[in-house]
Design a protein around this motif. Structure first.
Motif, PDB file in Angstrom:
ATOM      1  N   THR A 107       0.792  -1.222   0.031  1.00  0.00           N
ATOM      2  CA  THR A 107       0.102  -0.023   0.045  1.00  0.00           C
ATOM      3  C   THR A 107       0.910   1.173   0.143  1.00  0.00           C
ATOM      4  O   THR A 107       0.551   2.287  -0.671  1.00  0.00           O
ATOM      5  N   TYR A 108       1.790   1.166   0.675  1.00  0.00           N
ATOM      6  CA  TYR A 108       2.856   2.459   1.285  1.00  0.00           C
ATOM      7  C   TYR A 108       3.901   2.706   0.094  1.00  0.00           C
ATOM      8  O   TYR A 108       4.300   3.747   0.281  1.00  0.00           O
ATOM      9  N   VAL A 109       4.341   1.601  -0.444  1.00  0.00           N
ATOM     10  CA  VAL A 109       5.639   1.731  -1.192  1.00  0.00           C
ATOM     11  C   VAL A 109       5.581   2.598  -2.324  1.00  0.00           C
ATOM     12  O   VAL A 109       6.472   3.208  -2.755  1.00  0.00           O
ATOM     13  N   VAL A 110       4.483   2.577  -2.931  1.00  0.00           N
ATOM     14  CA  VAL A 110       4.141   3.636  -4.374  1.00  0.00           C
ATOM     15  C   VAL A 110       4.484   5.097  -3.582  1.00  0.00           C
ATOM     16  O   VAL A 110       5.069   5.941  -4.367  1.00  0.00           O
ATOM     17  N   ASP A 111       3.932   5.525  -2.780  1.00  0.00           N
ATOM     18  CA  ASP A 111       4.166   7.011  -2.452  1.00  0.00           C
ATOM     19  C   ASP A 111       5.173   7.333  -1.433  1.00  0.00           C
ATOM     20  O   ASP A 111       5.402   8.447  -1.021  1.00  0.00           O
ATOM     21  N   GLU A 112       6.107   6.112  -1.045  1.00  0.00           N
ATOM     22  CA  GLU A 112       7.310   6.603  -0.227  1.00  0.00           C
ATOM     23  C   GLU A 112       8.378   7.220  -1.186  1.00  0.00           C
ATOM     24  O   GLU A 112       8.506   6.959  -2.201  1.00  0.00           O
ATOM     25  N   SER A 113       8.575   8.364  -0.311  1.00  0.00           N
ATOM     26  CA  SER A 113       9.800   9.321  -1.054  1.00  0.00           C
ATOM     27  C   SER A 113      11.167   8.887  -0.869  1.00  0.00           C
ATOM     28  O   SER A 113      12.066   9.300  -1.647  1.00  0.00           O
ATOM     29  N   SER A 114      11.516   8.012   0.217  1.00  0.00           N
ATOM     30  CA  SER A 114      12.906   7.588   0.698  1.00  0.00           C
ATOM     31  C   SER A 114      13.515   6.309  -0.161  1.00  0.00           C
ATOM     32  O   SER A 114      12.553   5.317  -0.078  1.00  0.00           O
ATOM     33  N   GLU A 115      14.402   6.497  -0.718  1.00  0.00           N
ATOM     34  CA  GLU A 115      14.733   5.401  -1.693  1.00  0.00           C
ATOM     35  C   GLU A 115      15.324   4.175  -0.746  1.00  0.00           C
ATOM     36  O   GLU A 115      14.848   3.094  -0.956  1.00  0.00           O
ATOM     37  N   LYS A 116      15.955   4.654   0.411  1.00  0.00           N
ATOM     38  CA  LYS A 116      16.326   3.583   1.192  1.00  0.00           C
ATOM     39  C   LYS A 116      15.003   2.995   1.958  1.00  0.00           C
ATOM     40  O   LYS A 116      14.935   1.576   2.289  1.00  0.00           O
ATOM     41  N   VAL A 117      14.022   3.513   2.314  1.00  0.00           N
ATOM     42  CA  VAL A 117      12.880   2.952   2.763  1.00  0.00           C
ATOM     43  C   VAL A 117      12.114   2.112   1.848  1.00  0.00           C
ATOM     44  O   VAL A 117      11.770   0.921   1.815  1.00  0.00           O
ATOM     45  N   VAL A 118      12.195   2.459   0.714  1.00  0.00           N
ATOM     46  CA  VAL A 118      11.526   1.730  -0.522  1.00  0.00           C
ATOM     47  C   VAL A 118      12.270   0.312  -0.800  1.00  0.00           C
ATOM     48  O   VAL A 118      11.604  -0.600  -0.869  1.00  0.00           O
ATOM     49  N   GLN A 119      13.680   0.511  -0.702  1.00  0.00           N
ATOM     50  CA  GLN A 119      14.599  -0.706  -0.737  1.00  0.00           C
ATOM     51  C   GLN A 119      14.068  -1.918   0.509  1.00  0.00           C
ATOM     52  O   GLN A 119      13.857  -2.934   0.053  1.00  0.00           O
ATOM     53  N   ARG A 120      13.726  -1.312   1.448  1.00  0.00           N
ATOM     54  CA  ARG A 120      13.490  -2.213   2.657  1.00  0.00           C
ATOM     55  C   ARG A 120      12.126  -2.809   2.535  1.00  0.00           C
ATOM     56  O   ARG A 120      11.901  -3.854   2.907  1.00  0.00           O
ATOM     57  N   MET A 121      11.196  -1.662   2.035  1.00  0.00           N
ATOM     58  CA  MET A 121       9.877  -2.329   2.030  1.00  0.00           C
ATOM     59  C   MET A 121       9.831  -3.476   0.858  1.00  0.00           C
ATOM     60  O   MET A 121       9.137  -4.424   0.893  1.00  0.00           O
ATOM     61  N   LEU A 122      10.333  -3.297  -0.603  1.00  0.00           N
ATOM     62  CA  LEU A 122      10.610  -4.228  -1.398  1.00  0.00           C
ATOM     63  C   LEU A 122      11.294  -5.358  -0.606  1.00  0.00           C
ATOM     64  O   LEU A 122      10.805  -6.648  -1.351  1.00  0.00           O
ATOM     65  N   LEU A 123      12.215  -5.366  -0.095  1.00  0.00           N
ATOM     66  CA  LEU A 123      12.898  -6.530   0.474  1.00  0.00           C
ATOM     67  C   LEU A 123      12.129  -7.332   1.368  1.00  0.00           C
ATOM     68  O   LEU A 123      12.071  -8.610   1.420  1.00  0.00           O
ATOM     69  N   THR A 124      11.114  -6.790   2.038  1.00  0.00           N
ATOM     70  CA  THR A 124      10.133  -7.165   2.988  1.00  0.00           C
ATOM     71  C   THR A 124       9.150  -8.165   2.039  1.00  0.00           C
ATOM     72  O   THR A 124       8.978  -9.156   2.415  1.00  0.00           O
TER      73      THR A 124
END
Length: 333
Positions: free
Chosen positions: A268-285
């Protein structure tokens, strides 16, 4: 200072600039009139996830627990000042506890004097966690965050004799939405640090794995991780997704509610996340949760079809690789 800590813009600027008054400092060190200034809220990014053509997931466990030895006296001094501010009596026992903590934290990881960590020391830490007002409790949580990096301490706290972790569960985890951002940040980092530095070590000699096998605990940790994804503070979101990635690695992958909640929140939240590092950890999850998990793959295909293709990756090489790996898994199950 308290107004600054509860203002996301000021907190984020403080973390990005690595600055805060009152004797704080971490990693890239700003200078004060008498030397470096310690900042426990400065961003401490775990090493980037190793990504290659042969291995998208190296089993990296995210922990936030390193600190320069020269900063230990400043941490202890901040705790002493807070104890005084909270009108808590500085007994001989408490004074000895602070001295022993200083010695232990300053020692190298290979020569930690474990005999200093007595039941009385943990009892005093627990007392401070219970007595201090929530807005001022972060110095003792910061010290506990550093302690649990040592595996023997983590094992003690995950066992029935543990005291501080039980207090954290009842006082902070159970009242997550009402906590200040500094407290949320420290609690998330504490739970990240319960894990050993690699999945292999955690399986061999860790305690976090047995801790999260308790369904209620796994559920609570998944809840605070997902609840933190909308925090205005990037450091909280990064710590939350680091914890989520740790939880996902050891997930049962049996379609239980907790794992489904974790997966849905990331999608739900990965699309609107602005931080690349946070996106990486979301995708890894997400990647870890869909491993050999037909239910998770089916959920992504039926509910979140097309979401991953909408994720912005800017100049990242890691994000496209993770997305491709996730989609490959989803469509192969």
């Amino acid at each position: 200072v308290q107004q600054m800590m509860n203002n996301p813009q000021m907190m984020q600027q403080m973390m990005n600039n690595n600055q805060m008054g009152g004797g704080f400092q971490q990693q890239q060190q700003p200078r004060g009139p008498t030397g470096p200034v310690y900042n426990p809220y400065a961003r401490q990014d775990p090493p980037k996830t190793t990504t290659s053509s042969t291995s998208i997931d190296s089993g990296k466990i995210f922990r936030i627990g390193t600190i320069k030895v020269t900063n230990i006296p400043k941490i202890i001094k901040k705790l002493q000042d807070t104890i005084s501010q909270e009108n808590i009596e500085m007994t001989t026992s408490l004074d000895t506890t602070l001295s022993n903590l200083s010695t232990f934290l300053a020692a190298s990881s290979s020569s930690k004097p474990m005999t200093l960590l007595t039941p009385t020391l943990f009892a005093n830490l627990g007392m401070l966690m219970e007595k201090m007002s929530e807005k001022n409790v972060f110095p003792v949580l910061d010290i506990f965050r550093l302690l649990v990096v040592t595996n023997q301490v983590a094992k003690r706290e995950c066992s029935p004799q543990g005291t501080c972790l039980s207090i954290i569960e009842s006082r902070f985890v159970s009242h997550w939405d009402s906590l200040s951002m500094p407290t949320q940040l420290m609690v998330l980092r504490i739970y990240c640090n319960l894990f050993c530095e690699s999945a292999a070590l955690e399986k061999q000699q860790g305690c976090a794995l047995s801790y999260i096998r308790d369904e209620n605990r796994y559920n609570r940790l998944a809840e605070i991780a997902t609840a933190s994804l909308t925090s205005p503070l990037e450091g909280i979101r990064l710590s939350a997704t680091s914890l989520a990635a740790n939880l996902a690695y050891f997930a049962q992958r049996d379609g239980n509610d907790e794992e489904t909640q974790l997966l849905c929140s990331m999608m739900t939240y990965v699309v609107d996340e602005s931080s690349e590092k946070v996106v990486q950890r979301m995708l890894l999850t997400i990647y870890r949760l869909v491993l050999d998990n037909p239910d998770a793959a089916s959920l992504i295909r039926s509910v979140y079809s097309g979401v991953l293709n909408s994720v912005s990756h800017k100049n990242s090489k890691v994000v496209p690789s993770l997305i491709a790996a996730i989609l490959k898994r989803v469509h192969s199950l």
